[in-house]
Scaffold this motif. Structure first.
Motif, PDB file in Angstrom:
ATOM      1  N   TYR A  77      -0.123 -11.717   0.482  1.00 40.75           N
ATOM      2  CA  TYR A  77       1.073 -10.901   0.292  1.00 40.75           C
ATOM      3  C   TYR A  77       0.839  -9.764  -0.694  1.00 40.75           C
ATOM      4  O   TYR A  77       1.799  -9.205  -1.226  1.00 40.75           O
ATOM      5  N   THR A  78      -0.414  -9.418  -0.947  1.00 38.32           N
ATOM      6  CA  THR A  78      -0.691  -8.272  -1.796  1.00 38.32           C
ATOM      7  C   THR A  78      -0.491  -6.980  -1.007  1.00 38.32           C
ATOM      8  O   THR A  78      -0.180  -6.996   0.188  1.00 38.32           O
ATOM      9  N   LYS A  79      -0.694  -5.834  -1.651  1.00 34.84           N
ATOM     10  CA  LYS A  79      -0.383  -4.552  -1.018  1.00 34.84           C
ATOM     11  C   LYS A  79      -1.220  -4.301   0.228  1.00 34.84           C
ATOM     12  O   LYS A  79      -0.730  -3.770   1.227  1.00 34.84           O
ATOM     13  N   GLN A  80      -2.484  -4.661   0.204  1.00 33.70           N
ATOM     14  CA  GLN A  80      -3.361  -4.397   1.349  1.00 33.70           C
ATOM     15  C   GLN A  80      -3.296  -5.473   2.423  1.00 33.70           C
ATOM     16  O   GLN A  80      -3.776  -5.260   3.542  1.00 33.70           O
ATOM     17  N   LEU A  81      -2.749  -6.650   2.127  1.00 30.77           N
ATOM     18  CA  LEU A  81      -2.585  -7.732   3.101  1.00 30.77           C
ATOM     19  C   LEU A  81      -3.917  -8.075   3.782  1.00 30.77           C
ATOM     20  O   LEU A  81      -3.984  -8.294   4.997  1.00 30.77           O
ATOM     21  N   LEU A  82      -4.985  -8.133   2.979  1.00 32.60           N
ATOM     22  CA  LEU A  82      -6.310  -8.368   3.570  1.00 32.60           C
ATOM     23  C   LEU A  82      -6.393  -9.733   4.231  1.00 32.60           C
ATOM     24  O   LEU A  82      -6.900  -9.863   5.360  1.00 32.60           O
ATOM     25  N   ALA A  83      -5.920 -10.766   3.555  1.00 31.18           N
ATOM     26  CA  ALA A  83      -6.017 -12.112   4.124  1.00 31.18           C
ATOM     27  C   ALA A  83      -5.172 -12.232   5.390  1.00 31.18           C
ATOM     28  O   ALA A  83      -5.562 -12.921   6.344  1.00 31.18           O
ATOM     29  N   SER A  84      -4.022 -11.563   5.433  1.00 30.64           N
ATOM     30  CA  SER A  84      -3.190 -11.601   6.640  1.00 30.64           C
ATOM     31  C   SER A  84      -3.899 -10.920   7.807  1.00 30.64           C
ATOM     32  O   SER A  84      -3.870 -11.419   8.942  1.00 30.64           O
TER      33      SER A  84
END
Length: 659
Positions: A483-490
């Motif tokens: 849920y960070t700004k870049q949504l890398l894990a998503s």
């Protein structure tokens, strides 16, 4: 006075007689001395013999102990000799090593047995102490009861004495009172007999009324069941009718007049809605948590198909609302019998029960335990964490509070508990989200967290538990950077899903690639909010039951199961736009939750967690590399652009004197 009687004295002895008497007395005294000395010697010898006997007995005991010790030592020497003989008899080093390893294992087993025996001895000692305490308590109770009994006996004796004195002193005057008392006793007996007869009559009347009530209740239940089946049958008939109309609508061989008549019938059916359906209970439109049982659809071009699916869902719910969940409720009741929420522990049995779903009666208790199990260490370190964060958010508002306030009115808009801006659930959700923004300042707030917290509030019925549930999902269950700004894990999870889709459902994956359909456009929101508002409430809660226990792997299982459930329907659609429109709402048309669960946890096997972790790491590294390349290209572009701009400025640089 009594006369004195003179004493008769013996006659005096002669010298010879006196000598003889003296010699006789001497002989008697010497014989007494001899006998006393012999007795003294005899007693001293008996005491000495007893002492020697005791010493011999002690020596015998010591000798027995010595013999036992020597026997044990002999056994040990024989065992050692046997071991040495076996060791020397071994033909090679390998056999000797095996013998040594066997002896070591045997010694380890003996050590474990010794530890177990010591533990058992300690347990027995503790149980003995408890028994002693119980015996002492029982003895105290016996003593108190004995004292109480003695007191009662004394009271009884006093009353008996008083009664005896009254009877003896009353005489004839009390005979009349006794006669009156006897008459009153007889009257009371008659009254009791009359009341007894009346009671029997009333009992028979109550029995008949109870029988009539049970009969009417059974008839009412059967009528309700019959009405449910009739309503389900009506929904099925209407669904088939609309299906026929849809087939006629797609039939291009119809004449214009016939096509217009079919279109008019379709419009009438869509406008009519479910007004003609028998409604037994208007509350059935929403479940216990406030979710709509028959969802609304937003697809304008597929209203007829949505209506057909809604009728199928209602028909399935009506046919399975009675008796379908009774075996599951019985299993959960047996599992939770005599256990508190703190007594639950992870086990294969609990895992199987959670995959089948938790009944509403036990869902709050089970979810509370699952959340506390995942956040126990943080809660022990900060027991008043939620209250402190609420006070901090009230004292100093954060920049994300504006975005939270905007998203509050977009949260579960079809749910009864969040449909009104003044609802208490909306204010609770606001406090939970603000507290989480202080709890995790790296994330602060991200769109999607409002739906997770809202679902937790509906089930757990507690702000603090909903807050910790949100913490458990974001910080413990889902990967970091979700849920960070870049949504890398998503983004990485979407690539992992495409890999699994091509492996588990190759035909569907090829079909979607053929029509250039990117499932991430639909599935990204599934994963970000864990299917909240994407599935019917009963399927959503069943997914979350397993999700809170097993983790994010459950989200992949259900995503693949949804595609598998509707694979044949998706393969029939040959247009990319129609496929995308169908994927936007098809999850709400799932009618058989048991079949979906079976596909997720049986048909999708094997599904090892190690494979999921490896795929996540691989795609996350690739995304980070792509992001780094993009940043490098941007930096290079900015550098080149700046250099060219400066060069152009130098070429156009002229002094003011030239003008």
């Amino acid at each position: 006075m009594t006369p004195t009687v003179p004493l008769a004295l013996p006659p005096p002895l002669s010298l010879a007689e006196a000598g003889q008497v003296t010699r006789a007395e001497r002989r008697d005294s010497s014989s007494l001395l001899d006998s006393w000395s012999r007795r003294t010697k005899r007693s001293s010898s008996s005491q000495r013999l007893l002492q020697e006997k005791e010493a011999l007995q002690e020596e015998v005991i010591a000798q027995k102990e010595l013999v036992w010790i020597l026997h044990r030592a002999l056994e040990a020497f024989q065992l050692e000799k046997r071991s040495c003989a076996e060791f020397l008899a071994a033909s090679g080093e390998q056999e000797r090593m095996e013998l040594l390893q066997h002896r070591e294992r045997h010694a380890a087993e003996l050590q474990e047995q010794l530890q177990e025996a010591r533990g058992g001895q300690e347990d027995l000692r503790n149980s003995l102490q408890l028994r002693d305490a119980e015996v002492a308590a029982l003895q105290d109770d016996i003593r108190r009861l004995t004292e109480r009994n003695n007191t009662k006996q004394e009271v009884i004796m006093k009353l008996c004495d008083q009664l005896t004195s009254c009877l003896s002193s009353g005489g004839r005057s009390d005979s009349q009172s006794l006669t009156q008392l006897q008459q009153e006793v007889e009257n009371l007996k008659d009254d009791m007999e009359a009341y007894r007869t009346q009671n029997c009559f009333l009992n028979s009347e109550l029995y008949q009324l109870t029988h009539l009530w049970r009969t009417s209740s059974q008839q009412e239940t059967s009528l309700m069941l019959k009405c449910s089946h009739l309503e389900a049958r009506l929904c099925q008939v209407e669904s088939r009718y609309l299906g026929v109309l849809r087939q006629l609508q797609e039939n291009k061989a119809l004449e214009p007049a016939q096509r217009g008549a079919v279109q008019k019938m379709i419009e009438d059916a869509l406008k009519g809605g479910l007004k003609g359906v028998i409604r037994l209970d208007m509350a059935r439109d929403h479940d216990e948590y406030g979710f709509q049982i028959v969802p609304e659809y937003e697809v304008e071009d597929m209203k007829l198909l949505a209506k057909i699916q809604a009728l199928e869902i209602r028909s399935h719910n009506l046919l399975n609302q009675d008796g379908a969940d009774r075996p599951l409720i019985g299993r959960w009741a047996q599992f939770l019998a005599g256990r508190s929420s703190d007594d639950l522990c992870a086990s294969p049995e609990l895992k199987g029960l959670l995959r089948g779903g938790v009944p509403r009666e036990y869902r709050q208790q089970v979810w509370t335990w699952l959340v506390r199990a995942r956040t126990r260490s943080a809660r022990e370190r900060h027991p008043q964490r939620y209250q402190q964060l609420c006070e901090k958010s009230d004292a100093s508002p954060r920049p994300v509070s504006r975005q939270i306030q905007l998203d509050l009115h977009r949260t579960l808009t079809t749910n009864q508990h969040f449909s009104s801006p003044s609802s208490p659930a909306v204010q609770q959700l606001r406090r939970v989200l603000l507290a989480f923004s202080w709890q995790n300042p790296v994330i602060g707030y991200c769109q999607g967290l409002n739906r997770l917290a809202a679902l937790a509030l509906l089930v757990l019925q507690s702000e603090e538990e909903a807050f910790w549930c949100l913490v458990a999902v974001v910080e413990n269950i889902l990967p970091p950077d979700y849920y960070t700004k870049q949504l890398l894990a998503s983004q990485a999870d979407q690539r992992v899903l495409k890999d699994f889709l091509s492996e588990k459902l190759p035909r569907l994956s090829a079909h979607l690639q053929l029509h250039s359909v990117d499932v991430s456009l639909v599935c990204f929101n599934w994963f970000l909010v864990v299917f909240v508002e994407s599935l019917p409430s009963d399927l959503l809660l069943r997914l979350w039951d397993a999700f809170l226990y097993e983790g994010s792997k459950v989200v992949f299982r259900y995503a693949l199961a949804l595609f598998k459930y509707k694979e044949d329907d998706i393969l029939k659609i040959q247009d990319g736009v129609e496929i995308h429109q169908y994927l936007r709402f098809f999850t709400k048309t799932i009618t058989d939750g048991r079949r979906l669960t079976s596909i997720a946890f049986s048909d999708m096997n094997p599904f090892p967690g190690r494979l999921l972790r490896n795929r996540r790491v691989l795609h996350l590294q690739r995304l980070q590399a792509e992001l780094q390349d993009l940043e490098d290209q941007q930096e290079e572009f900015l550098t080149e652009n700046l250099t060219e701009n400066r060069r152009d400025d130098k070429e156009l640089d002229v002094s003011e004197d030239e003008f």
